[in-house]
Design a protein around this motif. Structure first.
Motif, PDB file in Angstrom:
ATOM      1  N   LEU A 188       0.831  -1.201   0.000  1.00  0.00           N
ATOM      2  CA  LEU A 188       0.000   0.000   0.000  1.00  0.00           C
ATOM      3  C   LEU A 188       0.867   1.254   0.000  1.00  0.00           C
ATOM      4  O   LEU A 188       0.624   2.191  -0.759  1.00  0.00           O
ATOM      5  CB  LEU A 188      -0.936  -0.010   1.214  1.00  0.00           C
ATOM      6  N   GLN A 189       1.900   1.268   0.831  1.00  0.00           N
ATOM      7  CA  GLN A 189       2.804   2.424   0.889  1.00  0.00           C
ATOM      8  C   GLN A 189       3.487   2.653  -0.465  1.00  0.00           C
ATOM      9  O   GLN A 189       3.639   3.792  -0.905  1.00  0.00           O
ATOM     10  CB  GLN A 189       3.871   2.221   1.967  1.00  0.00           C
ATOM     11  N   SER A 190       3.900   1.577  -1.115  1.00  0.00           N
ATOM     12  CA  SER A 190       4.574   1.674  -2.411  1.00  0.00           C
ATOM     13  C   SER A 190       3.655   2.312  -3.446  1.00  0.00           C
ATOM     14  O   SER A 190       4.076   3.178  -4.222  1.00  0.00           O
ATOM     15  CB  SER A 190       5.002   0.276  -2.869  1.00  0.00           C
ATOM     16  N   ILE A 191       2.411   1.895  -3.452  1.00  0.00           N
ATOM     17  CA  ILE A 191       1.445   2.457  -4.401  1.00  0.00           C
ATOM     18  C   ILE A 191       1.186   3.925  -4.067  1.00  0.00           C
ATOM     19  O   ILE A 191       1.093   4.759  -4.966  1.00  0.00           O
ATOM     20  CB  ILE A 191       0.144   1.630  -4.398  1.00  0.00           C
ATOM     21  N   GLU A 192       1.100   4.248  -2.789  1.00  0.00           N
ATOM     22  CA  GLU A 192       0.895   5.645  -2.399  1.00  0.00           C
ATOM     23  C   GLU A 192       2.093   6.500  -2.815  1.00  0.00           C
ATOM     24  O   GLU A 192       1.920   7.642  -3.251  1.00  0.00           O
ATOM     25  CB  GLU A 192       0.667   5.764  -0.896  1.00  0.00           C
ATOM     26  N   ASP A 193       3.297   5.956  -2.703  1.00  0.00           N
ATOM     27  CA  ASP A 193       4.493   6.690  -3.130  1.00  0.00           C
ATOM     28  C   ASP A 193       4.439   6.971  -4.633  1.00  0.00           C
ATOM     29  O   ASP A 193       4.760   8.067  -5.084  1.00  0.00           O
ATOM     30  CB  ASP A 193       5.768   5.912  -2.787  1.00  0.00           C
ATOM     31  N   LYS A 194       4.009   5.965  -5.399  1.00  0.00           N
ATOM     32  CA  LYS A 194       3.887   6.165  -6.845  1.00  0.00           C
ATOM     33  C   LYS A 194       2.831   7.221  -7.138  1.00  0.00           C
ATOM     34  O   LYS A 194       3.013   8.062  -8.023  1.00  0.00           O
ATOM     35  CB  LYS A 194       3.548   4.859  -7.548  1.00  0.00           C
ATOM     36  N   MET A 195       1.735   7.190  -6.387  1.00  0.00           N
ATOM     37  CA  MET A 195       0.672   8.172  -6.592  1.00  0.00           C
ATOM     38  C   MET A 195       1.211   9.584  -6.342  1.00  0.00           C
ATOM     39  O   MET A 195       0.898  10.509  -7.091  1.00  0.00           O
ATOM     40  CB  MET A 195      -0.517   7.893  -5.664  1.00  0.00           C
ATOM     41  N   THR A 196       2.027   9.737  -5.331  1.00  0.00           N
ATOM     42  CA  THR A 196       2.625  11.041  -5.032  1.00  0.00           C
ATOM     43  C   THR A 196       3.440  11.529  -6.228  1.00  0.00           C
ATOM     44  O   THR A 196       3.367  12.701  -6.596  1.00  0.00           O
ATOM     45  CB  THR A 196       3.497  10.950  -3.764  1.00  0.00           C
ATOM     46  N   GLN A 197       4.186  10.627  -6.845  1.00  0.00           N
ATOM     47  CA  GLN A 197       4.969  10.996  -8.026  1.00  0.00           C
ATOM     48  C   GLN A 197       4.060  11.376  -9.196  1.00  0.00           C
ATOM     49  O   GLN A 197       4.342  12.321  -9.935  1.00  0.00           O
ATOM     50  CB  GLN A 197       5.885   9.847  -8.442  1.00  0.00           C
ATOM     51  N   LEU A 198       2.970  10.636  -9.355  1.00  0.00           N
ATOM     52  CA  LEU A 198       2.047  10.912 -10.454  1.00  0.00           C
ATOM     53  C   LEU A 198       1.326  12.248 -10.277  1.00  0.00           C
ATOM     54  O   LEU A 198       0.871  12.844 -11.255  1.00  0.00           O
ATOM     55  CB  LEU A 198       1.010   9.789 -10.577  1.00  0.00           C
ATOM     56  N   GLU A 199       1.206  12.696  -9.041  1.00  0.00           N
ATOM     57  CA  GLU A 199       0.504  13.952  -8.780  1.00  0.00           C
ATOM     58  C   GLU A 199       1.322  15.178  -9.167  1.00  0.00           C
ATOM     59  O   GLU A 199       0.757  16.259  -9.347  1.00  0.00           O
ATOM     60  CB  GLU A 199       0.119  14.039  -7.300  1.00  0.00           C
ATOM     61  N   VAL A 200       2.639  15.038  -9.340  1.00  0.00           N
ATOM     62  CA  VAL A 200       3.491  16.187  -9.660  1.00  0.00           C
ATOM     63  C   VAL A 200       3.028  16.904 -10.931  1.00  0.00           C
ATOM     64  O   VAL A 200       2.808  18.114 -10.917  1.00  0.00           O
ATOM     65  CB  VAL A 200       4.982  15.782  -9.723  1.00  0.00           C
ATOM     66  N   PRO A 201       2.838  16.187 -12.063  1.00  0.00           N
ATOM     67  CA  PRO A 201       2.369  16.912 -13.251  1.00  0.00           C
ATOM     68  C   PRO A 201       0.964  17.485 -13.068  1.00  0.00           C
ATOM     69  O   PRO A 201       0.619  18.511 -13.668  1.00  0.00           O
ATOM     70  CB  PRO A 201       2.400  15.870 -14.374  1.00  0.00           C
TER      71      PRO A 201
END
Length: 184
Positions: A60-73
């Motif tokens: 879950l944390q890994s997916i949330e970390d990826k989501m954080t990266q995806l939110e940048v753009p």
């Protein structure tokens, strides 16, 4: 745009609901990952997480970390859109005006408004792939949070609580009580 806010709220709500709802009764005393259960800001139980719980939590944390990266753009898009939206709002009032019981349209302002609307559409089209990636990741977060919820549920059975905190003893931050104030 409101997509970032929606996804952030969704991710936070799902994680909070999962944590507050669930965990496994197996005790793994050597685990650095802990489930801490609170009632009225007092810790009532500290439970070592099982390997299955840790795995579900880390996924879950890994997916949330990826989501954080995806939110940048998306943050960049929001900033761009905000500028044009402010200009569009200003023009909205200037497009029409009233003169002796007659509403008149300023065609130049209307053209400017349409031009801004096209710029907004271009920005959104430019970020369509980013939007789709976030939507996909949101579905992955939901699936991972349900898996985590199932993994921790047994550990919380029978415990009356109002807050649950998942910690890693190596990186734990101090507990913050989110007690709701009661009406006077």
């Amino acid at each position: 745009m409101k997509i970032k806010a929606l996804i952030t709220v969704l991710a936070s709500a799902v994680l909070t609901a999962c944590v507050a709802a669930n965990a496994s009764p197996e005790q793994h005393k050597d685990s650095d990952y802990r489930i801490q259960v609170f009632k009225e800001c007092e810790k009532i139980k500290d439970i070592a997480m099982s390997p299955a719980q840790i795995s579900a939590y880390q996924a879950l944390q890994s997916i949330e970390d990826k989501m954080t990266q995806l939110e940048v753009p998306m943050n960049d898009m929001d900033e761009e859109l905000e500028i044009y939206q402010d200009q569009l709002d200003e023009l909205a009032d200037a497009v029409t005006y009233e003169d002796d019981n007659v509403i008149k349209i300023d065609k130049q302002k209307l053209r400017e408004q349409k031009q801004l609307a096209r710029k907004i559409e271009q920005i959104v089209r430019h970020h369509e792939a980013d939007i789709r990636a976030i939507e996909s990741e949101a579905r992955r977060i939901e699936a991972a949070s349900k898996r985590f919820e199932r993994a921790i549920k047994p550990s919380l059975d029978g415990l009356e609580h109002d807050q649950v905190q998942i910690i890693n003893r190596k990186t734990a931050k101090p507990f913050k009580c989110y007690q709701m104030s009661s009406p006077i």
